[in-house]
Enzyme design. Structure first.
Site, PDB file in Angstrom:
ATOM      1  N   TYR A 152     -53.835  98.836 -63.510  1.00  8.67           N
ATOM      2  CA  TYR A 152     -54.208  99.404 -62.244  1.00  8.67           C
ATOM      3  C   TYR A 152     -54.792  98.200 -61.309  1.00  8.67           C
ATOM      4  O   TYR A 152     -54.994  96.994 -61.781  1.00  8.67           O
ATOM      5  CB  TYR A 152     -55.171 100.435 -62.363  1.00  8.67           C
TER       6      TYR A 152
ATOM      7  N   ARG B 255     -52.618  89.832 -58.796  1.00 15.28           N
ATOM      8  CA  ARG B 255     -53.123  90.460 -59.929  1.00 15.28           C
ATOM      9  C   ARG B 255     -52.314  91.473 -60.579  1.00 15.28           C
ATOM     10  O   ARG B 255     -52.189  91.481 -61.918  1.00 15.28           O
ATOM     11  CB  ARG B 255     -54.643  90.776 -59.794  1.00 15.28           C
TER      12      ARG B 255
ATOM     13  N   ARG C 194     -42.918 110.095 -77.478  1.00 12.04           N
ATOM     14  CA  ARG C 194     -43.850 109.282 -78.136  1.00 12.04           C
ATOM     15  C   ARG C 194     -43.359 108.294 -79.383  1.00 12.04           C
ATOM     16  O   ARG C 194     -43.158 108.785 -80.285  1.00 12.04           O
ATOM     17  CB  ARG C 194     -44.768 110.187 -78.538  1.00 12.04           C
TER      18      ARG C 194
ATOM     19  N   HIS D 149     -44.736 104.078 -80.471  1.00  5.80           N
ATOM     20  CA  HIS D 149     -45.154 102.818 -79.962  1.00  5.80           C
ATOM     21  C   HIS D 149     -44.225 101.799 -79.377  1.00  5.80           C
ATOM     22  O   HIS D 149     -44.827 101.022 -78.367  1.00  5.80           O
ATOM     23  CB  HIS D 149     -46.139 102.236 -81.256  1.00  5.80           C
TER      24      HIS D 149
ATOM     25  N   LYS E  70     -55.635  93.937 -66.150  1.00  2.00           N
ATOM     26  CA  LYS E  70     -56.548  95.156 -65.711  1.00  2.00           C
ATOM     27  C   LYS E  70     -55.952  96.429 -66.117  1.00  2.00           C
ATOM     28  O   LYS E  70     -55.185  97.172 -65.450  1.00  2.00           O
ATOM     29  CB  LYS E  70     -56.540  95.002 -64.040  1.00  2.00           C
TER      30      LYS E  70
ATOM     31  N   GLU F 118     -69.124  89.205 -68.539  1.00  2.00           N
ATOM     32  CA  GLU F 118     -69.134  90.033 -67.024  1.00  2.00           C
ATOM     33  C   GLU F 118     -69.818  91.206 -67.321  1.00  2.00           C
ATOM     34  O   GLU F 118     -70.499  91.446 -68.337  1.00  2.00           O
ATOM     35  CB  GLU F 118     -67.594  90.207 -66.818  1.00  2.00           C
TER      36      GLU F 118
ATOM     37  N   LEU G 110     -62.234  89.686 -66.519  1.00  2.00           N
ATOM     38  CA  LEU G 110     -61.319  90.195 -65.429  1.00  2.00           C
ATOM     39  C   LEU G 110     -61.535  88.974 -64.333  1.00  2.00           C
ATOM     40  O   LEU G 110     -62.540  88.802 -63.897  1.00  2.00           O
ATOM     41  CB  LEU G 110     -61.655  91.507 -64.844  1.00  2.00           C
TER      42      LEU G 110
HETATM   43  C1  LIG Z   1     -64.272  94.666 -66.238  1.00  2.00           C
HETATM   44  C2  LIG Z   1     -64.185  94.175 -64.708  1.00  2.00           C
HETATM   45  N1  LIG Z   1     -64.724  93.048 -64.412  1.00  2.00           N
HETATM   46  C3  LIG Z   1     -64.502  92.392 -63.087  1.00  2.00           C
HETATM   47  C4  LIG Z   1     -64.469  93.363 -61.913  1.00  2.00           C
HETATM   48  C5  LIG Z   1     -64.577  93.020 -60.496  1.00  2.00           C
HETATM   49  O1  LIG Z   1     -63.150  92.822 -60.152  1.00  2.00           O
HETATM   50  P1  LIG Z   1     -63.024  92.828 -58.366  1.00  2.00           P
HETATM   51  O2  LIG Z   1     -63.855  91.946 -57.560  1.00  2.00           O
HETATM   52  O3  LIG Z   1     -61.553  92.410 -58.407  1.00  2.00           O
HETATM   53  O4  LIG Z   1     -63.253  94.344 -58.120  1.00  2.00           O
HETATM   54  C6  LIG Z   1     -64.108  94.780 -62.333  1.00  2.00           C
HETATM   55  C7  LIG Z   1     -63.617  95.751 -61.304  1.00  2.00           C
HETATM   56  O5  LIG Z   1     -63.308  96.763 -61.465  1.00  2.00           O
HETATM   57  C8  LIG Z   1     -64.152  95.157 -63.652  1.00  2.00           C
HETATM   58  O6  LIG Z   1     -63.595  96.467 -64.076  1.00  2.00           O
END
Ligand SMILES: Cc1ncc(COP(=O)(O)O)c(C=O)c1O
Length: 287
Positions: free
Chosen positions: A32, A51, A99, A101, A146, A178, A206
């Protein structure tokens, strides 16, 4: 009633249906994006679409659209959901299949998008900052993707909420990486003094688009900054800690694990960066 996009059609949210055998529903097999929309225009669209492409490639879901098609789909949905600032959510799953894997041979990805009003942090939150706690990172080893399978992130965030905090700062192998749904920035008073630090990109986090915007603003305005690992124990001597994301923008963490960060108030580097970020945003909102 909001209008959503599902597989080429825009329709009211409650009329949009996905088959129960969709692999997004069965396995959480999908990726997403969350794109902030300022003044009716998606912010950093190219970077978000890049991304999304990276996430799709990593999980081997064929990208159902060209960049032009994505851009048109997104703009139409924004327009249908009215003026103002919005958060545009895009999701691509591997689509319906028996279903198993093993990956289906000819997947028909499901494309879903919705847009909701974007609510910036209140003046009170910005003045006081937020509370955060540190937690062991229980996620998988490919956090740069993501992915929609967010169960660990959900549990981490809820643990933070249960402790009276707004965000969890995640620790892996002794390093702060993070937040549960945000990137991390830290300023120290000494060694190195006054330098804005964020952990380097890699599979542990991320690659946030807001993170990149902040590093660009720091570079453009002479704020000393660097990408470097942050040890868990060093968080206790930070004078400023921030978390950042597209929807939260930049939030100062003023209490960590029950102790004040610095003097317990949002710091000077935060206030400067927040002003720069808002000025940048205001230019976009004005077109
Ligand atoms: C785990 C994680 N890290 C960092 C971010 C920040 O990313 P962005 O600045 O692109 O929203 C998010 C945003 O949802 C996230 O879920």
């Amino acid at each position: 009633m909001s209008i959503v996009h599902l597989n080429g059609q825009n329709l009211p949210a409650e009329k949009a249906c996905v088959p129960v055998l969709d692999r997004g529903f069965i396995f959480g097999d999908g990726v997403y994006e969350m794109i902030p929309v300022f003044g009716g225009r998606p912010f950093r669209l190219t970077e978000h679409l890049q991304r999304l492409e990276n996430s799709l490639d990593e999980v081997r879901i064929p990208n159902p659209h060209t960049r032009e098609k994505w851009a048109a789909l997104i703009q139409t949905l924004i327009d249908e959901n009215g003026d103002g600032d919005q958060s545009l959510y895009l999701q691509v799953t591997r689509g319906p299949a028996a279903r198993d894997h093993a990956l289906p041979e000819n997947p028909a990805p499901t494309v879903f998008a919705m847009s909701n009003p974007l609510h910036p942090a209140t003046t009170e939150t910005l003045a006081q900052g937020i509370k955060a706690i540190t937690l062991d990172d229980i996620r998988w080893a490919r956090c740069h993707i993501k992915a929609i399978s967010l169960l660990p992130n959900i549990l981490l965030r809820q643990t933070a909420l249960d402790a009276g905090a707004a965000e969890a700062i995640l620790i892996r192998d002794g390093y702060a990486t993070e937040g549960a749904a945000s990137n991390l920035f830290v300023v120290f008073d000494e060694k190195p003094a006054g330098v804005l630090i964020t952990p380097p990109k890699g599979p542990r986090l991320l690659p946030g688009i807001t993170r990149d915007v902040i590093l660009e603003l720091a570079e453009a305005h002479g704020i000393d900054h660097r990408e470097a690992d942050i040890r868990h124990e060093d968080l206790a001597r930070a004078s400023e800690i921030w978390v950042t994301s597209s929807t939260k923008e930049i939030l100062p963490v003023t209490t960590l694990d029950g102790e004040p960060v610095g003097d317990g108030k949002p710091g000077p580097v935060f206030r400067r960066m927040y002003a720069l970020y808002q000025a940048n945003k205001a230019r976009l909102q004005a077109g």
